[in-house]
Every structure is written in C-alpha cells, then in structure tokens.
Design an enzyme around this catalytic site. Structure first.
Site, PDB file in Angstrom:
ATOM      1  N   ASN A   9       0.876  -1.178   0.000  1.00 49.13           N
ATOM      2  CA  ASN A   9       0.000   0.000   0.000  1.00 49.13           C
ATOM      3  C   ASN A   9       0.911   1.225   0.000  1.00 49.13           C
ATOM      4  O   ASN A   9       1.517   1.547   1.015  1.00 49.13           O
ATOM      5  CB  ASN A   9      -0.886  -0.046   1.251  1.00 49.13           C
ATOM      6  CG  ASN A   9      -1.712   1.220   1.412  1.00 49.13           C
ATOM      7  OD1 ASN A   9      -1.778   2.053   0.505  1.00 49.13           O
ATOM      8  ND2 ASN A   9      -2.347   1.364   2.571  1.00 49.13           N
ATOM      9  N   TRP A  10       0.986   1.876  -1.137  1.00 49.27           N
ATOM     10  CA  TRP A  10       1.921   3.003  -1.268  1.00 49.27           C
ATOM     11  C   TRP A  10       1.390   4.279  -0.620  1.00 49.27           C
ATOM     12  O   TRP A  10       2.103   5.279  -0.551  1.00 49.27           O
ATOM     13  CB  TRP A  10       2.246   3.247  -2.747  1.00 49.27           C
ATOM     14  CG  TRP A  10       3.053   2.160  -3.396  1.00 49.27           C
ATOM     15  CD1 TRP A  10       3.413   0.956  -2.834  1.00 49.27           C
ATOM     16  CD2 TRP A  10       3.608   2.164  -4.713  1.00 49.27           C
ATOM     17  NE1 TRP A  10       4.160   0.220  -3.728  1.00 49.27           N
ATOM     18  CE2 TRP A  10       4.299   0.946  -4.895  1.00 49.27           C
ATOM     19  CE3 TRP A  10       3.592   3.085  -5.771  1.00 49.27           C
ATOM     20  CZ2 TRP A  10       4.959   0.623  -6.089  1.00 49.27           C
ATOM     21  CZ3 TRP A  10       4.253   2.757  -6.954  1.00 49.27           C
ATOM     22  CH2 TRP A  10       4.926   1.539  -7.101  1.00 49.27           C
ATOM     23  N   LYS A  11       0.134   4.261  -0.216  1.00 52.95           N
ATOM     24  CA  LYS A  11      -0.491   5.442   0.419  1.00 52.95           C
ATOM     25  C   LYS A  11      -0.275   6.684  -0.445  1.00 52.95           C
ATOM     26  O   LYS A  11      -0.207   6.560  -1.666  1.00 52.95           O
ATOM     27  CB  LYS A  11       0.039   5.608   1.852  1.00 52.95           C
ATOM     28  CG  LYS A  11      -0.118   4.309   2.671  1.00 52.95           C
ATOM     29  CD  LYS A  11       0.081   4.472   4.142  1.00 52.95           C
ATOM     30  CE  LYS A  11      -0.085   3.125   4.837  1.00 52.95           C
ATOM     31  NZ  LYS A  11       0.017   3.202   6.285  1.00 52.95           N
ATOM     32  N   HIS A  94      -9.387   1.124   4.803  1.00 50.09           N
ATOM     33  CA  HIS A  94      -8.118   1.272   5.535  1.00 50.09           C
ATOM     34  C   HIS A  94      -8.364   2.177   6.746  1.00 50.09           C
ATOM     35  O   HIS A  94      -9.165   3.116   6.679  1.00 50.09           O
ATOM     36  CB  HIS A  94      -7.044   1.867   4.616  1.00 50.09           C
ATOM     37  CG  HIS A  94      -5.682   1.799   5.229  1.00 50.09           C
ATOM     38  ND1 HIS A  94      -5.255   2.708   6.169  1.00 50.09           N
ATOM     39  CD2 HIS A  94      -4.668   0.913   5.067  1.00 50.09           C
ATOM     40  CE1 HIS A  94      -4.030   2.372   6.549  1.00 50.09           C
ATOM     41  NE2 HIS A  94      -3.650   1.298   5.901  1.00 50.09           N
ATOM     42  N   GLU A  96      -6.780   4.543   7.913  1.00 50.27           N
ATOM     43  CA  GLU A  96      -6.572   5.974   7.653  1.00 50.27           C
ATOM     44  C   GLU A  96      -7.799   6.575   6.989  1.00 50.27           C
ATOM     45  O   GLU A  96      -8.130   7.740   7.216  1.00 50.27           O
ATOM     46  CB  GLU A  96      -5.310   6.160   6.787  1.00 50.27           C
ATOM     47  CG  GLU A  96      -4.046   5.915   7.608  1.00 50.27           C
ATOM     48  CD  GLU A  96      -2.885   5.342   6.821  1.00 50.27           C
ATOM     49  OE1 GLU A  96      -2.911   5.381   5.581  1.00 50.27           O
ATOM     50  OE2 GLU A  96      -1.934   4.847   7.466  1.00 50.27           O
ATOM     51  N   GLU A 166      -5.069  -5.026  10.533  1.00 53.88           N
ATOM     52  CA  GLU A 166      -4.054  -4.000  10.777  1.00 53.88           C
ATOM     53  C   GLU A 166      -4.368  -3.270  12.086  1.00 53.88           C
ATOM     54  O   GLU A 166      -5.200  -2.368  12.100  1.00 53.88           O
ATOM     55  CB  GLU A 166      -4.044  -2.974   9.641  1.00 53.88           C
ATOM     56  CG  GLU A 166      -3.713  -3.538   8.285  1.00 53.88           C
ATOM     57  CD  GLU A 166      -3.149  -2.475   7.339  1.00 53.88           C
ATOM     58  OE1 GLU A 166      -2.098  -2.732   6.754  1.00 53.88           O
ATOM     59  OE2 GLU A 166      -3.744  -1.387   7.215  1.00 53.88           O
ATOM     60  N   GLY A 172       2.787   2.187  10.867  1.00 52.31           N
ATOM     61  CA  GLY A 172       3.742   3.285  10.737  1.00 52.31           C
ATOM     62  C   GLY A 172       4.477   3.624  12.023  1.00 52.31           C
ATOM     63  O   GLY A 172       5.117   4.660  12.122  1.00 52.31           O
ATOM     64  N   SER A 213       3.840  -2.197  10.332  1.00 52.34           N
ATOM     65  CA  SER A 213       5.279  -2.248  10.576  1.00 52.34           C
ATOM     66  C   SER A 213       5.923  -3.575  10.161  1.00 52.34           C
ATOM     67  O   SER A 213       6.832  -4.063  10.827  1.00 52.34           O
ATOM     68  CB  SER A 213       5.585  -1.921  12.051  1.00 52.34           C
ATOM     69  OG  SER A 213       5.190  -0.590  12.342  1.00 52.34           O
ATOM     70  N   GLY A 234       3.125  -1.110   4.300  1.00 58.40           N
ATOM     71  CA  GLY A 234       3.170   0.332   4.031  1.00 58.40           C
ATOM     72  C   GLY A 234       4.575   0.760   3.664  1.00 58.40           C
ATOM     73  O   GLY A 234       5.046   0.553   2.539  1.00 58.40           O
ATOM     74  N   GLY A 235       5.287   1.348   4.616  1.00 51.96           N
ATOM     75  CA  GLY A 235       6.607   1.929   4.376  1.00 51.96           C
ATOM     76  C   GLY A 235       7.584   1.039   3.631  1.00 51.96           C
ATOM     77  O   GLY A 235       8.264   1.484   2.695  1.00 51.96           O
TER      78      GLY A 235
HETATM   79  P1  13P Z   1       3.323   0.296   7.696  1.00 52.13           P
HETATM   80  O1  13P Z   1       3.802  -0.990   7.105  1.00 52.13           O
HETATM   81  O2  13P Z   1       4.063   1.504   7.204  1.00 52.13           O
HETATM   82  O3  13P Z   1       3.204   0.220   9.183  1.00 52.13           O
HETATM   83  O4  13P Z   1       1.815   0.514   7.142  1.00 52.13           O
HETATM   84  C1  13P Z   1       0.910  -0.515   7.250  1.00 52.13           C
HETATM   85  C2  13P Z   1      -0.310  -0.149   6.483  1.00 52.13           C
HETATM   86  O5  13P Z   1      -1.072   0.710   6.880  1.00 52.13           O
HETATM   87  C3  13P Z   1      -0.566  -0.851   5.218  1.00 52.13           C
HETATM   88  O6  13P Z   1      -1.848  -0.608   4.760  1.00 52.13           O
END
Ligand code: 13P
Length: 255
Positions: A9-11, A94, A96, A166, A172, A213, A234-235
C-alpha cells in the site's frame, strides 16, 4: 492451500514518474517468484502509467480506495467502473480512511459489494485502536468490523474477499504486533468470525493478511504463522529492496 500475498500500500507517496520507476524495478526484482501474489497499490493518479509499466508482469495492481456508485455527483471520487480493467484489487476501509475520511462499516460494506459486483477483489482492512486494545475490546471491535463489511455476502463470495488485520497501533509506528499476537487475532477473531457467520470451510478458504510495521526483518517469522496468509505493507513497500526481499522470503517459506 491459500496462496500467500505481499500487497504494497503506497499510500499518498510517489509522483507519477517515481511510481512508474518503482513499479518497473519491482517488476524486475520479483520476477519468477510465482508462488506469491505480488500486488502494488499506488495512488489512483498513477494507475494507468503503472499498469503500462507492468505489462507482461506477474505483479498485480490494486487501488487504495473507491466509491461504491458507478458514476455521479461525487466530486473527487473514483468509481468501480473506472477501476475495472485497470486493477485487480482494491483496498477498502483502511484505518486511515476510517480515521480521516469518515469511512464507516456501512460505507465499507457498500464498497465491498460494489467491488465484487464489478469483478474487483476487495482487500478489507479491520483493526483495533490502542485504547481498544488496552481495554480488551479488540475481539469485539474486529469481529463487528468483519461482520458489517461482509453484510449481504453469500458464503460463495467470501473467499473472493481478502481481509487485512491491521492494528492501528502498529501502523507506521515501527511497533509490529508479535507474530504470535497477530496470528492469534487472525485465527480466533477474523477466521473465527467467518466460521461463525458462514462455516469453517469458508473461513479456511479466505485469505487473511497482517499489516503494521512489517519489513524484511520480521516477515519471515510473521509468514511462518499458519493463519497469516500475507502482509499489507506500508513503508517497506516503497523501497524495491525491502519489498522484493519480503516477496523472496515468503516464496522460500512456501516452497
Ligand atoms: P506500515 O507498514 O508503514 O506500518 O503501514 C501498514 C499499512 O497501513 C498498510 O496498509
């Protein structure tokens, strides 16, 4: 057997040229690891360019969100019809989006139904906040999120949905749930809820991802957990080295 998935997920990261370059690098780096479903989810704006960059690749494309209606007066939104033919997957609900854009279990459900109606595979996100975790509400919260998201689906449709657990406190933060903790929730709460509303076979056939994470250092232990079928990353999905390493490690484990 449930095929493992590494979904990035590149956000809200990467410009169009950056997204295309990263997609090309990932395409090259994960070629040949066919026992893992590699999926990348750039921003909607980057999807056509990334799709072109992935021609002939085993890497699949996903969107990060969509509206449930086919078209209409919904300024700023994109519809399932627009995504059809462009992506195979769409992330829905998600945390967020729930937190910053007022997504509710009801809108998540509408989106899940719309995705399936258009042949898109929804990756539905569920998870508890830190406060809910501390006050032992995680099971109730996640179980309700799963039930509400799947409202109206038949048992035949459920294995076409992917659920991503999640925990909000792990996203994050660099503070991943322990593999055992994550697996226990995926097993007892997510799969358990599926077995309760549908049946055990449906629950066993549905893929459940963990997100929060994850990286190339912890993915091996996470993917050794029987009830975790992949990761929503994510990251670590923004760097070709770490993402490709996660695909490679998973591929080795599933040989
Ligand atoms: P991180 O891997 O950066 O913690 O993000 C997880 C995430 O929200 C994937 O959708």
């Amino acid at each position: 057997m449930r095929k493992p998935m590494m979904a990035g997920n590149w956000k809200m990261n990467k410009t169009i040229p950056e997204a295309v370059a990263l997609a090309k690098a990932i395409h090259d780096a994960v070629a040949g690891y066919n026992n893992v479903d590699s999926v990348i989810c750039p921003t909607a704006l980057c999807l056509p360019g990334v799709q072109a960059a992935l021609q002939g690749s085993s890497v699949a494309l996903g969107a990060q969100n969509m509206h449930w209606a086919d078209s209409g007066a919904y300024t700023g939104e994109i519809s399932p019809l627009m995504l059809k033919g462009l992506v195979s997957y769409v992330i829905i609900g998600h945390s967020e989006r729930r937190q910053y854009f007022n997504e509710t279990d009801e809108t998540v459900n509408k989106k899940v139904l719309a995705a399936l109606a258009h042949g898109l595979t929804p990756i539905v996100c569920v998870g508890e906040s830190l406060e809910q975790n501390k006050s032992n509400q995680a099971h109730t919260v996640i179980s309700l999120q799963v039930q509400d998201a799947l409202n109206g689906l038949t048992s035949d449709q459920v294995p076409s949905v992917i659920i991503a657990y999640e925990p909000l406190w792990a996203i994050g933060t660099g503070l991943a749930a322990t593999p055992e903790q994550a697996c226990e929730t995926c097993k007892t709460t997510v799969r358990g809820t599926l077995a309760q509303i549908y049946d055990n076979e449906t629950a066993q056939n549905t893929r459940i991802l963990y997100g929060g994470s994850t990286n190339e250092k912890n993915i091996g232990e996470i993917m050794q957990q029987l009830d975790i079928d992949g990761a929503l990353i994510g990251g670590a999905a923004l760097k070709v080295e770490s993402y490709a390493a996660m695909v490679r490690i998973t591929s080795e484990l599933y040989k």
